[in-house]
Design a protein around this motif. Structure first.
Motif, mmCIF file in Angstrom:
data_model
loop_
_atom_site.group_PDB
_atom_site.id
_atom_site.type_symbol
_atom_site.label_atom_id
_atom_site.label_comp_id
_atom_site.label_asym_id
_atom_site.label_seq_id
_atom_site.Cartn_x
_atom_site.Cartn_y
_atom_site.Cartn_z
ATOM 1 N N ALA A 37 -77.716 -3.853 111.407
ATOM 2 C CA ALA A 37 -79.108 -4.155 111.054
ATOM 3 C C ALA A 37 -80.065 -3.389 111.957
ATOM 4 C CB ALA A 37 -79.353 -5.652 111.174
ATOM 5 N N ASP A 38 -81.311 -3.329 111.529
ATOM 6 C CA ASP A 38 -82.351 -2.678 112.320
ATOM 7 C C ASP A 38 -83.646 -3.490 112.175
ATOM 8 O OD1 ASP A 38 -83.803 -0.952 113.881
ATOM 9 O OD2 ASP A 38 -84.146 0.487 112.259
ATOM 10 N N PRO A 39 -84.035 -4.254 113.225
ATOM 11 C CA PRO A 39 -83.355 -4.389 114.518
ATOM 12 C C PRO A 39 -82.084 -5.236 114.401
ATOM 13 C CG PRO A 39 -85.233 -5.862 114.400
ATOM 14 C CD PRO A 39 -85.292 -5.037 113.160
ATOM 15 N N LYS A 40 -81.222 -5.115 115.399
ATOM 16 C CA LYS A 40 -79.930 -5.791 115.373
ATOM 17 C C LYS A 40 -80.052 -7.281 115.682
ATOM 18 C CE LYS A 40 -77.325 -1.664 116.760
ATOM 19 N NZ LYS A 40 -76.400 -1.099 117.755
ATOM 20 N N GLU A 41 -81.082 -7.661 116.440
ATOM 21 C CA GLU A 41 -81.234 -9.051 116.855
ATOM 22 C C GLU A 41 -81.881 -9.847 115.725
ATOM 23 O OE1 GLU A 41 -82.545 -6.453 118.473
ATOM 24 O OE2 GLU A 41 -81.096 -6.215 120.107
ATOM 25 N N ARG A 42 -81.178 -10.866 115.215
ATOM 26 C CA ARG A 42 -81.646 -11.641 114.063
ATOM 27 C C ARG A 42 -81.471 -13.146 114.299
ATOM 28 N NH1 ARG A 42 -82.635 -8.446 109.447
ATOM 29 N NH2 ARG A 42 -82.901 -6.310 110.217
ATOM 30 N N TRP A 43 -82.374 -13.925 113.696
ATOM 31 C CA TRP A 43 -82.311 -15.381 113.775
ATOM 32 C C TRP A 43 -81.580 -15.937 112.564
ATOM 33 C CZ3 TRP A 43 -83.414 -17.895 118.063
ATOM 34 C CH2 TRP A 43 -84.301 -17.327 118.978
ATOM 35 N N VAL A 44 -80.659 -16.871 112.798
ATOM 36 C CA VAL A 44 -79.957 -17.547 111.716
ATOM 37 C C VAL A 44 -79.993 -19.046 111.971
ATOM 38 C CG1 VAL A 44 -78.458 -15.596 111.204
ATOM 39 C CG2 VAL A 44 -77.692 -17.324 112.843
ATOM 40 N N SER A 45 -80.034 -19.826 110.897
ATOM 41 C CA SER A 45 -80.090 -21.275 111.013
ATOM 42 C C SER A 45 -78.772 -21.833 111.537
ATOM 43 C CB SER A 45 -80.411 -21.886 109.649
ATOM 44 O OG SER A 45 -80.280 -23.296 109.691
ATOM 45 N N ALA A 46 -78.866 -22.843 112.401
ATOM 46 C CA ALA A 46 -77.665 -23.483 112.938
ATOM 47 C C ALA A 46 -76.839 -24.142 111.843
ATOM 48 C CB ALA A 46 -78.053 -24.528 113.984
ATOM 49 N N GLU A 47 -77.474 -24.472 110.710
ATOM 50 C CA GLU A 47 -76.757 -25.115 109.612
ATOM 51 C C GLU A 47 -75.799 -24.171 108.902
ATOM 52 O OE1 GLU A 47 -79.609 -26.792 106.997
ATOM 53 O OE2 GLU A 47 -80.188 -28.407 108.364
ATOM 54 N N CYS A 48 -75.887 -22.883 109.204
ATOM 55 C CA CYS A 48 -75.090 -21.890 108.481
ATOM 56 C C CYS A 48 -73.701 -21.665 109.071
ATOM 57 C CB CYS A 48 -75.838 -20.554 108.426
ATOM 58 S SG CYS A 48 -77.383 -20.646 107.496
ATOM 59 N N GLY A 49 -73.380 -22.324 110.180
ATOM 60 C CA GLY A 49 -72.073 -22.082 110.764
ATOM 61 C C GLY A 49 -71.833 -22.910 112.014
ATOM 62 N N GLN A 50 -70.885 -22.465 112.806
ATOM 63 C CA GLN A 50 -70.532 -23.140 114.048
ATOM 64 C C GLN A 50 -70.651 -22.169 115.213
ATOM 65 O OE1 GLN A 50 -66.591 -24.880 113.393
ATOM 66 N NE2 GLN A 50 -67.589 -26.852 113.169
ATOM 67 N N ALA A 51 -71.157 -22.681 116.320
ATOM 68 C CA ALA A 51 -71.356 -21.848 117.501
ATOM 69 C C ALA A 51 -70.465 -22.305 118.641
ATOM 70 C CB ALA A 51 -72.815 -21.885 117.938
ATOM 71 N N GLN A 52 -69.999 -21.349 119.398
ATOM 72 C CA GLN A 52 -69.271 -21.626 120.636
ATOM 73 C C GLN A 52 -70.021 -20.941 121.762
ATOM 74 O OE1 GLN A 52 -66.847 -23.584 121.604
ATOM 75 N NE2 GLN A 52 -67.076 -22.828 123.679
ATOM 76 N N ILE A 53 -70.746 -21.740 122.573
ATOM 77 C CA ILE A 53 -71.520 -21.205 123.689
ATOM 78 C C ILE A 53 -70.610 -21.083 124.904
ATOM 79 C CG2 ILE A 53 -73.541 -21.524 125.162
ATOM 80 C CD1 ILE A 53 -74.152 -21.018 122.203
ATOM 81 N N THR A 54 -70.587 -19.909 125.488
ATOM 82 C CA THR A 54 -69.699 -19.670 126.627
ATOM 83 C C THR A 54 -70.436 -19.450 127.941
ATOM 84 O OG1 THR A 54 -69.643 -17.308 126.081
ATOM 85 C CG2 THR A 54 -67.905 -18.695 125.168
ATOM 86 N N GLY A 55 -71.752 -19.253 127.884
ATOM 87 C CA GLY A 55 -72.488 -19.019 129.127
ATOM 88 C C GLY A 55 -73.978 -19.108 128.922
ATOM 89 N N GLY A 56 -74.710 -19.390 130.015
ATOM 90 C CA GLY A 56 -76.160 -19.442 129.970
ATOM 91 C C GLY A 56 -76.655 -20.749 129.410
#
Length: 336
Positions: A84-103
């Motif tokens: 993508a351009d730009p590569k940084e994109r926002w997606v809704s948390a309802e669309c999947g599962q996240a695994q936070i590893t830091g920060g």
């Protein structure tokens, strides 16, 4: 006139004061992986819903996370889409599962806090896949090499997982045992230990067991460890039983007689409601990709136990999120 002007000035002052003391929603810098469970738009600006190149995240794909809104109850993730351009994109948390590893400064990740403490589930999610459609998006998976139209997964919904859910953690409740983070390869988890009967039962409804892609390992260490009521075997026996109950409630009958056809979403829901009762309609979420039904998620109440009736578990369960299938979907055939 002077009094009116003074009143207006005072009102402007109050508005400015309120704005100055408002609590803006800031994004926390984090690192982790977002696994999409459905196709969703990837926004440059989530507030303005701008997506100039119509980019989407795709079900089953993983994306690096760089920011999160409300870590304790995440609503949006900022991920990286390489093309993508730009590569940084926002997606809704309802669309999947996240695994936070830091920060991050909240309790959104699984690395600490009560979001990785077993026995705190306030509901459950039963996730079931229509395997032929799933394999359209993940053809390299070992279980997707199975193309026999007579096998269970060709004509029934397959078990994706049984997930303990804790409302205050959003979708972050997980990894409550010794393993505290997601492995890059599911076969990197330790093997699950099941007796012959439980293995045979699970292998029928979860094709990864016989194909060797190790989904059952991931499901146990991420989700199964967060319940404190059953052994490993008991947990998978219960998940397999609930899978069969859903298939036997008319879902499998409906699907396997319409393979290769476009069907009305309302017709599918009507068949399920006829057996499982009216509560299911607000507690079921259908996920489609490329016009095909890929996954069904059912919210279940917390009083889950072996032998429980699926219809009863739906009655007091939390409401589910919205489906994305539209008016119709395709019932995909295995191996196509």
């Amino acid at each position: 006139m002077i009094t009116l002007r003074k009143s207006m000035v005072f009102q402007v002052f109050l508005i400015a004061l309120a704005i100055g003391h408002a609590h803006p929603v800031w994004a926390d810098k984090v690192s982790g992986v977002f696994t999409a469970q459905q196709a969703c738009p990837a926004y440059v600006s989530k507030n303005k819903a701008t997506n100039p190149d119509n980019k989407q995240i795709l079900a089953g794909s993983q994306y690096d996370i760089i920011e999160v809104i409300k870590p304790g109850q995440p609503s949006w993730y900022r991920v990286v889409l390489p093309n993508a351009d730009p590569k940084e994109r926002w997606v809704s948390a309802e669309c999947g599962q996240a695994q936070i590893t830091g920060g991050g400064t909240g309790d959104g990740g699984n690395s600490g806090g009560s979001c990785n403490t077993a026995g705190q589930a306030d509901s459950y999610v039963l996730a079931l896949s229509w395997q032929p459609a799933f394999c359209e998006t993940k053809p390299d998976k070992a279980e997707c090499k199975i193309t026999d139209p007579k096998v269970y997964q060709a004509r029934h919904f397959a078990l994706h997982g049984l997930w303990p859910n804790k409302k205050s953690c959003g979708i972050q409740y997980g990894f409550c045992g010794d393993v505290k983070g997601q492995k890059s390869n599911f076969c990197d988890y330790p093997p699950v230990q099941l007796d012959a009967d439980s293995t045979a039962s699970l292998a029928e409804v979860m094709p990864s067991v016989t194909s060797g892609s190790c989904l059952e390992r991931h499901e146990w260490f991420k989700h199964g460890t967060c319940q404190a009521s059953w052994s490993m075997g008991g947990y998978f026996d219960l998940a397999a039983d609930l899978t069969r109950q859903f298939n036997d409630a008319g879902a499998a009958y409906f699907m396997n007689r319409r393979i290769g056809q476009q069907v009305r979403t309302e017709d599918f829901l009507g068949r399920v409601v006829a057996v499982l009762g009216p509560a299911v309609k607000d507690r079921i979420k259908l996920t489609c990709n490329q016009g095909m039904l890929v996954e069904v998620q059912l919210n279940l109440s917390a009083d889950l136990k072996p032998g429980a009736d699926l219809e009863k578990l739906l009655e007091n369960a939390p409401l589910q999120g919205k489906s994305n299938c539209g008016d119709t979907f395709l019932v995909d055939a295995i191996g196509q």
